[in-house]
Write a protein that holds these residues in place. Structure first.
Motif, PDB file in Angstrom:
ATOM      1  N   GLU A 115       0.764  -1.311   0.015  1.00 55.47           N
ATOM      2  CA  GLU A 115       0.062  -0.056   0.048  1.00 55.47           C
ATOM      3  C   GLU A 115       0.864   1.188   0.109  1.00 55.47           C
ATOM      4  O   GLU A 115       0.411   2.282  -0.618  1.00 55.47           O
ATOM      5  CB  GLU A 115      -0.978  -0.048   1.186  1.00 55.47           C
ATOM      6  CG  GLU A 115      -2.181  -0.978   1.214  1.00 55.47           C
ATOM      7  CD  GLU A 115      -2.823  -1.111   2.087  1.00 55.47           C
ATOM      8  OE1 GLU A 115      -2.466  -1.475   3.406  1.00 55.47           O
ATOM      9  OE2 GLU A 115      -4.200  -0.939   2.140  1.00 55.47           O
ATOM     10  N   LEU A 116       2.134   1.148   0.495  1.00 56.83           N
ATOM     11  CA  LEU A 116       3.076   2.350   0.610  1.00 56.83           C
ATOM     12  C   LEU A 116       3.529   2.688  -0.979  1.00 56.83           C
ATOM     13  O   LEU A 116       3.387   3.693  -1.262  1.00 56.83           O
ATOM     14  CB  LEU A 116       4.398   2.075   1.468  1.00 56.83           C
ATOM     15  CG  LEU A 116       4.177   2.301   2.533  1.00 56.83           C
ATOM     16  CD1 LEU A 116       5.447   1.909   3.569  1.00 56.83           C
ATOM     17  CD2 LEU A 116       3.653   3.820   3.116  1.00 56.83           C
ATOM     18  N   TRP A 117       3.707   1.373  -1.688  1.00 62.53           N
ATOM     19  CA  TRP A 117       4.330   1.695  -2.915  1.00 62.53           C
ATOM     20  C   TRP A 117       3.073   2.254  -3.916  1.00 62.53           C
ATOM     21  O   TRP A 117       3.381   2.848  -4.855  1.00 62.53           O
ATOM     22  CB  TRP A 117       4.797   0.391  -3.503  1.00 62.53           C
ATOM     23  CG  TRP A 117       6.044  -0.213  -2.737  1.00 62.53           C
ATOM     24  CD1 TRP A 117       6.239  -0.814  -1.769  1.00 62.53           C
ATOM     25  CD2 TRP A 117       7.162   0.213  -3.136  1.00 62.53           C
ATOM     26  NE1 TRP A 117       7.276  -1.041  -1.422  1.00 62.53           N
ATOM     27  CE2 TRP A 117       8.249  -0.588  -2.268  1.00 62.53           C
ATOM     28  CE3 TRP A 117       7.895   0.860  -4.172  1.00 62.53           C
ATOM     29  CZ2 TRP A 117       9.480  -0.201  -2.391  1.00 62.53           C
ATOM     30  CZ3 TRP A 117       9.167   1.062  -4.386  1.00 62.53           C
ATOM     31  CH2 TRP A 117      10.102   0.281  -3.430  1.00 62.53           C
ATOM     32  N   GLU A 118       1.694   1.680  -3.572  1.00 65.52           N
ATOM     33  CA  GLU A 118       0.828   2.194  -4.579  1.00 65.52           C
ATOM     34  C   GLU A 118       0.214   3.447  -4.006  1.00 65.52           C
ATOM     35  O   GLU A 118      -0.425   4.158  -5.008  1.00 65.52           O
ATOM     36  CB  GLU A 118      -0.550   1.254  -4.135  1.00 65.52           C
ATOM     37  CG  GLU A 118      -1.701   1.203  -4.909  1.00 65.52           C
ATOM     38  CD  GLU A 118      -2.607   0.319  -4.676  1.00 65.52           C
ATOM     39  OE1 GLU A 118      -3.667   0.177  -5.382  1.00 65.52           O
ATOM     40  OE2 GLU A 118      -2.527  -0.583  -3.801  1.00 65.52           O
ATOM     41  N   ASN A 119       0.726   4.023  -2.895  1.00 71.41           N
ATOM     42  CA  ASN A 119      -0.023   5.286  -2.375  1.00 71.41           C
ATOM     43  C   ASN A 119       1.184   6.374  -2.692  1.00 71.41           C
ATOM     44  O   ASN A 119       1.444   7.302  -1.745  1.00 71.41           O
ATOM     45  CB  ASN A 119      -0.456   5.216  -0.971  1.00 71.41           C
ATOM     46  CG  ASN A 119      -1.214   6.313  -0.624  1.00 71.41           C
ATOM     47  OD1 ASN A 119      -2.042   6.841  -1.475  1.00 71.41           O
ATOM     48  ND2 ASN A 119      -1.145   6.446   0.656  1.00 71.41           N
ATOM     49  N   ARG A 120       2.150   6.309  -3.556  1.00 71.18           N
ATOM     50  CA  ARG A 120       3.002   7.610  -3.738  1.00 71.18           C
ATOM     51  C   ARG A 120       2.452   8.664  -4.442  1.00 71.18           C
ATOM     52  O   ARG A 120       3.030   9.125  -5.583  1.00 71.18           O
ATOM     53  CB  ARG A 120       4.326   6.838  -4.205  1.00 71.18           C
ATOM     54  CG  ARG A 120       4.993   5.971  -3.361  1.00 71.18           C
ATOM     55  CD  ARG A 120       6.441   5.427  -3.986  1.00 71.18           C
ATOM     56  NE  ARG A 120       6.428   4.673  -5.280  1.00 71.18           N
ATOM     57  CZ  ARG A 120       7.248   4.083  -5.892  1.00 71.18           C
ATOM     58  NH1 ARG A 120       8.671   4.813  -5.909  1.00 71.18           N
ATOM     59  NH2 ARG A 120       6.875   3.340  -6.903  1.00 71.18           N
ATOM     60  N   ALA A 121       1.475   9.138  -3.827  1.00 72.93           N
ATOM     61  CA  ALA A 121       0.503  10.186  -4.505  1.00 72.93           C
ATOM     62  C   ALA A 121       1.435  11.614  -4.334  1.00 72.93           C
ATOM     63  O   ALA A 121       2.279  11.837  -3.362  1.00 72.93           O
ATOM     64  CB  ALA A 121      -0.564  10.348  -3.783  1.00 72.93           C
ATOM     65  N   GLU A 122       1.087  12.538  -5.367  1.00 71.74           N
ATOM     66  CA  GLU A 122       1.834  13.593  -5.421  1.00 71.74           C
ATOM     67  C   GLU A 122       1.217  14.213  -3.944  1.00 71.74           C
ATOM     68  O   GLU A 122       0.131  14.627  -3.573  1.00 71.74           O
ATOM     69  CB  GLU A 122       1.253  14.384  -6.479  1.00 71.74           C
ATOM     70  CG  GLU A 122       1.769  15.973  -6.662  1.00 71.74           C
ATOM     71  CD  GLU A 122       3.431  15.883  -6.946  1.00 71.74           C
ATOM     72  OE1 GLU A 122       4.143  16.874  -6.417  1.00 71.74           O
ATOM     73  OE2 GLU A 122       3.779  15.178  -7.624  1.00 71.74           O
ATOM     74  N   GLY A 123       2.386  14.896  -3.156  1.00 70.95           N
ATOM     75  CA  GLY A 123       1.950  15.647  -2.001  1.00 70.95           C
ATOM     76  C   GLY A 123       2.073  14.698  -0.788  1.00 70.95           C
ATOM     77  O   GLY A 123       1.487  15.307   0.280  1.00 70.95           O
TER      78      GLY A 123
END
Length: 981
Positions: free
Chosen positions: A627-635
């Protein structure tokens, strides 16, 4: 020990060589003659006795080591019994030793009877040295020589073995105080007026080690009874002996226990013999209803078989009053808990350990129960409180162990069981400093883990939850802690009551308003674990090093060597097919298919303010935290909290723009990561909170970034940890949220700068507000400018910093940075110096976890990129130190302002947190969207009651304490105890 240890090292190598020769010898029908393989046979038959768990180590090395130790200590025991050794056959020595020490005598006989004359000559030097031992002279010079005999031997014989095995036996002074306190509980709670001397009291140490507790009990009974006349001393010991029971599975420790207890009996001038005390070489956790697996290669009637049969009878039939011990501690001990863990093979009843579980409601946290000390706790509580409940269920369990069960989430079921089963309990926190306390404060000098003494008594069939007390030994030295411990009695005024909910931590109730502050994990409810690679070669401060390691691994053609380099685990092997990381273009595959080109390393947050590189390939990461890798969202901003154990001095929260390591916060024991944004880009905030705060501040806009900034301003500094030191004995950070709009706005200005600096200028950038972007922006705003004044030598790899206080310079080898203030140099997170850790991980020796040869591929000189990175780290620390005074003042102001309490949030339907909010909303894809709905938020609606001021509410009256909701944890009625079977 100085003379014996080197000879044992030599003998260990000889045994290994002999095993290797036997392995290479021909075997089977094709060979012309069958070659004798005595050591191979011994290793096969004695493996379970000499090393019950390999813990991933080579069995041949373990056998050679334990064989050597057993021979040495059996011979030493014989010498202490005045058995002559020189120029004698091992069989004769063993037979004479059996007269007083049946078990060790028989073990010596079996381990040497198949050894040929040539190998016997190799042992001869050891025999001669031990034969020269004058034990009486040693005892005269050092009366307590036997106390630390085994530990001193291991320290000289193999220090790494001592660390690996956790062989740090209970200091006698500590055992003495545990015995004294347990004796007092016997007298005051169970009506045993003579304490341990009472004839109805039977005592068991289920993991007796070198016999410390049993020896201390003998001494205490003798001393107590002799106060009525010396004539009682010997008689008291004689009456006690048959009620004193000890189990030990390790042969060498068992031998030392026999030496020690023999010496204790002699000191008490009694006719009692060692054979009168019920000491057993046995596996405590083995099923007593099944045939023992320790000595299946021996016939019925053999002394070793009879010894274990008597132990099984005790485990089945003996009523026990007191269980006192320092049980072994080993995590990830699945499969080693015997029938406690697995149950009886012939019985369909649930295993005993299930009573420490919550029926699946505690999830993966309960993996923490797979620890040896937990198995011993469950066996002891069953034996004392349950096994003979129809006749008697009164008794005491007194253990010293690691302190994780006091507050860890995985131990909720264990705490519930103890509260519902027992009448009273006493918790003594020996390590309130947390992990790695200063050596001068440790009661176990070599143990870095937090430790606790726990004494639980069942004195009657209660229907109420147990009354449990807690005390922490706070002291700057070991002597100060012992002074506090020696002053404790069961009813001393120093005790504090712990929280009363059935599953609550065994930590004291908060003295102030702490419990009225909302928990960080409720404000931002979705949490994920950090990355746990389980192999250290996959990360490095230098990206080129990772590429070199990858090339070395992929170039290896020998499959055995490839597996060793890879460092296989249960979930990752070189031939296992693994799904790719989210967001990558890799396909499912194994490392056998890997090409020489390394996946491009990415930066991640390894330790506080220590950015390192990691190989982004799921084939080499045990727990990648997808989930960390999937959640590398801008900001995206990650908040890291140490929620499962106490942490040391420093900030209570950390902020990073990178994906954090599992042990990012403290380097041990994990932690949890709280992403500010969900995978769908929406705020990870409990539904309704932002609207409620907006209402509270008169319509002022409140965003998720604002909330994170407020949390940073309040909690991300050492002043918060110091202010709430007592409250943080209970795991988890709580956040005092101000109801004052002006204070909220002030906090945002401070907190935004904290996050901006902590993320190296990657988040909350605002040049107008003095927050320019990037690491260089952080450096340029630190004034006076921190400059690299002198270069590190070309071939240098300096391992330590030297701080020049007068010149405010930081020296490392020939390199110099400045100015560096004392506060920057001493900045800590969880009691660990940030700069020291940063340098050690680049230039120091590999960590203890680094066991692959790939870990040896590392820079042999200072990397130029590290110079600039160090300059940026120093700039980050400058800003954080500069902000601390403002954060301290802000916290003082907030605590005297109206606060948004848990009760208020419950009234507004913000709390409790909905279950859906603790799960991330899925990342949207184009196929998921219905035309025309692209701008609609995908989160479920949440009703928020409009804010209306209530007379006397906390928002309007800061002096009035909020009334607890009937749904609050503290107000829950205690559950009734389990019914008698």
């Amino acid at each position: 020990m100085t003379s014996i240890a080197p000879l044992c090292q030599y003998l260990r190598e000889e045994v290994l060589e002999q095993l290797a020769l036997e392995r290479r010898a021909p075997d089977g029908p094709r060979s012309r003659r069958r070659v004798p393989k005595p050591f191979t046979a011994l290793a096969h038959h004695w493996s379970k006795v000499l090393f019950p768990a390999t813990d991933g180590q080579d069995p041949d090395h373990l056998f050679a080591d334990r064989y050597t130790q057993t021979i040495a200590f059996a011979l030493l025991l014989a010498r202490i019994e005045n058995v002559p050794l020189a120029d004698r056959d091992f069989g004769d020595i063993a037979r004479e030793l059996k007269a007083e020490n049946t078990v060790m005598g028989r073990a010596l006989q079996l381990l040497t009877e198949t050894v040929d004359a040539e190998f016997a000559r190799r042992i001869d030097t050891l025999v001669q040295v031990i034969d020269a031992v004058n034990w009486e002279a040693i005892r005269t010079h050092k009366p307590d020589a036997h106390v630390h005999l085994y530990e001193n031997f291991l320290q000289k014989y193999d220090r790494e073995l001592r660390k690996r095995s956790g062989t740090y036996y209970t200091p006698p002074r500590l055992a003495r105080e545990m015995v004294r306190l347990t004796d007092a509980v016997l007298r005051t709670r169970l009506g045993c007026v003579e304490g341990f001397a009472d004839e109805q009291v039977t005592i068991v140490d289920p993991a007796m080690g070198t016999g410390t507790f049993l020896s201390e009990i003998i001494d205490r009974v003798a001393e107590e009874r002799s106060r009525r006349g010396e004539g009682f001393r010997g008689e008291a010991v004689e009456q006690l002996a048959g009620r004193l029971i000890g189990f030990e599975r390790q042969m060498a420790a068992y031998a030392v226990a026999q030496m020690r207890i023999t010496q204790t009996l002699r000191e008490q001038v009694t006719d009692t013999q060692l054979s009168d005390v019920r000491l057993h070489l046995a596996d405590t956790l083995a099923d007593p209803y099944e045939r023992t697996t320790l000595f299946t290669f021996l016939p019925d009637g053999d002394p070793l078989v009879e010894n274990t049969r008597k132990a099984d009878w005790i485990k089945r039939e003996q009523k026990v009053t007191v269980m006192i011990s320092n049980p072994p501690d080993r995590e990830r001990a699945e499969g080693e808990g015997g029938w406690v863990e697995k149950g009886h093979e012939s019985d369909d009843r649930a295993p005993l350990l299930d009573d420490f579980r919550l029926g699946g409601r505690n999830g993966v946290h309960e993996n923490k129960l797979k620890n040896l000390y937990v198995y011993f706790w469950r066996w002891a509580t069953f034996k004392v409180f349950e096994q003979h409940r129809s006749e008697s269920d009164r008794g005491i369990v007194a253990f010293i162990s690691t302190a994780g069960f006091l507050s860890g989430p995985g131990f909720r079921g264990m705490r519930k069981y103890l509260r519902e089963t027992c009448s009273e309990g006493w918790i003594i926190d020996l390590s309130p400093e947390g992990i790695q306390p200063p050596v001068r404060t440790r009661l176990f000098e070599g143990v870095q883990q937090p430790l606790a003494i726990a004494v639980f008594v069942r004195s009657r069939a209660d229907t109420e939850l147990a009354h449990i007390r807690y005390v922490a030994l706070d002291g700057s030295t070991r002597e100060e802690k012992y002074a506090q411990l020696e002053a404790l009695e069961p009813d001393s005024h120093q005790w504090r009551s712990v929280r009363q909910d059935a599953q609550a931590p065994f930590t004291p109730t908060a003295r102030g308003a702490w419990d009225t502050y909302p928990a960080l994990g409720d404000l931002l409810p979705w949490t994920v674990p950090g990355i746990l690679p389980k192999r250290t070669w996959v990360y490095s401060p230098d990206a080129d090093t990772l590429r070199s390691r990858w090339r070395r691994l992929t170039a290896e053609t020998d499959i055995v060597e490839k597996r060793a380099l890879f460092r296989e685990t249960q979930s990752r092997t070189v031939d296992r097919q693994v799904k790719p990381l989210p967001g990558t273009t890799q396909r499912r595959g194994s490392m056998l298919e890997a090409v020489p080109e390394c996946p491009e390393p990415v930066l991640f947050a390894f330790r506080p303010f220590d950015r390192q590189w990691i190989i982004p390939d799921n084939r080499v990461l045990d727990r990648c935290s997808p989930e960390l890798w999937e959640n590398r969202a801008e900001g995206q901003i990650h908040i890291v909290e140490k929620h499962s154990g106490r942490f040391g001095f420093g900030p209570a929260t950390l902020f990073t723009a990178l994906m954090p390591d599992m042990d990012h916060f403290a380097g041990w024991g994990g932690g949890r990561v709280i992403p500010l944004l969900q995978k769908d880009g929406t705020p990870n905030v409990v539904p309704g909170l932002l609207q409620h705060l907006r209402n509270s501040y008169g319509g002022m806009p409140v965003t998720a970034e604002d909330l994170a900034s407020y949390i940073a301003a309040i909690t991300a500094h050492p002043g918060f940890r110091s202010r709430f030191d007592d409250e943080l004995t209970t795991n988890g950070v709580r956040v005092p949220v101000t109801g004052d709009a002006a204070l909220w706005a002030e906090a945002l200005q401070v907190g935004r700068k904290v996050i901006w600096a902590s993320t190296f200028g990657e988040r909350l950038v605002d040049p107008v507000a003095g927050r320019p972007g990037g690491p260089r922006g952080v450096w340029t705003t630190a004034q006076p400018a921190i400059t690299y004044r002198r270069q590190v030598g070309g071939d240098e790899l300096p391992e330590g910093f030297v701080h020049d206080l007068d010149g405010l310079e930081l020296h490392f080898g020939q390199g110099v940075f400045g100015p560096v203030t004392q506060e920057m140099r001493e900045y800590q997170v969880s009691g660990q110096n940030v700069l020291d850790g940063w340098l050690k991980r680049r230039t120091g020796p590999p960590s203890r976890r680094a066991v692959s040869q790939l870990d040896r591929i590392r820079p042999d000189r200072w990397c130029p990129a590290w110079s600039e990175e160090l300059q940026h780290v120093l700039a980050v620390l400058w800003h954080l130190v500069e902000l601390q005074s403002a954060q301290d003042e802000l916290l003082d102001s907030v605590l005297t302002s109206p606060l948004v309490s848990v009760a208020e949030l419950q009234r507004r339907n913000v709390l409790p947190v909905p279950d859906t909010a603790r799960r991330s909303a899925p990342a949207p894809t184009q196929a998921d969207l219905i035309p025309g709905t692209e701008g609609i938020e995908a989160r479920e609606p949440h009703a928020v009651k409009p804010l209306t001021a209530e007379r006397g509410s906390p928002a309007t009256d800061p002096m009035r304490r909020p009334r607890r909701s009937r749904n609050s944890d503290a107000a829950q009625a205690p559950r009734r105890k389990r019914q008698e079977p």
